[in-house]
Design a protein around this motif. Sequence first.
Motif, PDB file in Angstrom:
ATOM      1  N   LEU A   1      31.894  60.453 -30.073  1.00 62.76           N
ATOM      2  CA  LEU A   1      31.944  59.035 -30.423  1.00 62.76           C
ATOM      3  C   LEU A   1      33.306  58.414 -30.220  1.00 62.76           C
ATOM      4  O   LEU A   1      33.425  57.227 -29.945  1.00 62.76           O
TER       5      LEU A   1
ATOM      6  N   THR B   1      31.853  54.470 -27.458  1.00 63.50           N
ATOM      7  CA  THR B   1      31.107  55.313 -26.521  1.00 63.50           C
ATOM      8  C   THR B   1      31.241  54.823 -25.087  1.00 63.50           C
ATOM      9  O   THR B   1      30.670  55.411 -24.169  1.00 63.50           O
ATOM     10  N   SER B   2      31.990  53.739 -24.882  1.00 62.53           N
ATOM     11  CA  SER B   2      32.156  53.182 -23.536  1.00 62.53           C
ATOM     12  C   SER B   2      32.858  54.176 -22.620  1.00 62.53           C
ATOM     13  O   SER B   2      33.778  54.885 -23.027  1.00 62.53           O
TER      14      SER B   2
ATOM     15  N   THR C   1      31.180  45.011 -20.851  1.00 62.08           N
ATOM     16  CA  THR C   1      31.889  45.680 -21.949  1.00 62.08           C
ATOM     17  C   THR C   1      32.912  44.731 -22.556  1.00 62.08           C
ATOM     18  O   THR C   1      33.661  44.066 -21.830  1.00 62.08           O
TER      19      THR C   1
ATOM     20  N   GLU D   1      35.556  40.147 -21.547  1.00 60.12           N
ATOM     21  CA  GLU D   1      34.367  40.906 -21.164  1.00 60.12           C
ATOM     22  C   GLU D   1      34.447  41.278 -19.700  1.00 60.12           C
ATOM     23  O   GLU D   1      34.632  40.408 -18.831  1.00 60.12           O
TER      24      GLU D   1
ATOM     25  N   GLN E   1      37.703  53.076 -21.897  1.00 58.33           N
ATOM     26  CA  GLN E   1      38.142  52.610 -23.206  1.00 58.33           C
ATOM     27  C   GLN E   1      39.268  51.588 -23.150  1.00 58.33           C
ATOM     28  O   GLN E   1      39.480  50.851 -24.104  1.00 58.33           O
TER      29      GLN E   1
ATOM     30  N   TYR F   1      36.317  44.094 -24.523  1.00 59.99           N
ATOM     31  CA  TYR F   1      37.603  44.747 -24.785  1.00 59.99           C
ATOM     32  C   TYR F   1      38.456  43.821 -25.656  1.00 59.99           C
ATOM     33  O   TYR F   1      38.714  42.679 -25.281  1.00 59.99           O
TER      34      TYR F   1
ATOM     35  N   SER G   1      38.353  48.944 -25.776  1.00 59.68           N
ATOM     36  CA  SER G   1      36.928  48.697 -25.906  1.00 59.68           C
ATOM     37  C   SER G   1      36.524  48.659 -27.374  1.00 59.68           C
ATOM     38  O   SER G   1      36.998  49.442 -28.192  1.00 59.68           O
ATOM     39  N   THR G   2      35.611  47.750 -27.691  1.00 62.75           N
ATOM     40  CA  THR G   2      35.068  47.679 -29.050  1.00 62.75           C
ATOM     41  C   THR G   2      33.932  48.675 -29.246  1.00 62.75           C
ATOM     42  O   THR G   2      33.424  48.831 -30.356  1.00 62.75           O
ATOM     43  N   ASP G   3      33.523  49.340 -28.154  1.00 64.98           N
ATOM     44  CA  ASP G   3      32.464  50.344 -28.205  1.00 64.98           C
ATOM     45  C   ASP G   3      33.071  51.720 -27.949  1.00 64.98           C
ATOM     46  O   ASP G   3      33.468  52.024 -26.819  1.00 64.98           O
TER      47      ASP G   3
END
Length: 270
Positions: free
Chosen positions: A17, A151-152, A115, A111, A155, A117, A147-149
């Motif tokens: 994660l 799992t991206s 994704t 964006e 990153q 960021y 990245s705010t995710d």
Amino acid sequence: MCIGSAIRSLLILLIILFPISIYAQEVEDERDFDYQKGSEKGPGKWGKLHKEWSACNNGKMQSPIDLSNKRVDVVHKSKKLLRNYKPCTALIINRGHDMEVRWEHDAGSIEINGTIYALKQAHWHSPSEHTINNKRYSLEQHMVHKSTDPTSKHQIAVIGVLYKIGKSNPFLSKLGPNITSLVKQQNEHRHPGVIDPREIRMSRRRYYNYIGSLTVPPCTEGVVWTISKKVRTVSLDQVKLLRGAVHDHAAKNSRPLQPDHKRGIQLISP
């Protein structure tokens, strides 16, 4: 399940994660590296100074590179690069090897390919690190995003803006007094209040895009680079101020060009 197995499973889950290691971000302490040619801590030796920095010498997707017309694939898109920045309190920090604006809270995001960021900081290199058809410019600003995710795949995303000598840059003009007060004051900072990243002008219709790395140790790869095609202007005095504020070895704090290893480079254009 035994406790030991549970702990191992949790560690594996965390690694999946949160793939960004503590070494993925730019090194803040410059004592272990410098920019001097031939130095034992210079760019050619970065990858040998710490095992965590090995990508600096051994990586195949390193930055900066030359954005040559011969290597660029033109991609036509009518949609602008989506940015959603907003004013936020920030610090101005003399890191010794560069000057940094660090937003303390939510300064908005950009964006890229679906994704999001979040904007974290901005800093400058002089002369420019990236070149266009082997032409180097007087200054390059980097806006660093994460990245705010977690799992991206990618990153970190960096927006680069190149500058040539000309009219004063309005954004730098506002920061000038704070930068002046930090000349040669490594690890010192000023709290100027709210800084609006929307005042950093860039081209959102025409820009280069490729996958590279951080340009300072640990030279982390997988960074999404977006370089504005339009070259902006900065005054000679502003460039001199940025060069004079940092340590002498970093007055010219640009990493040498790296091999492109036939990476795909796109020029996004309407």
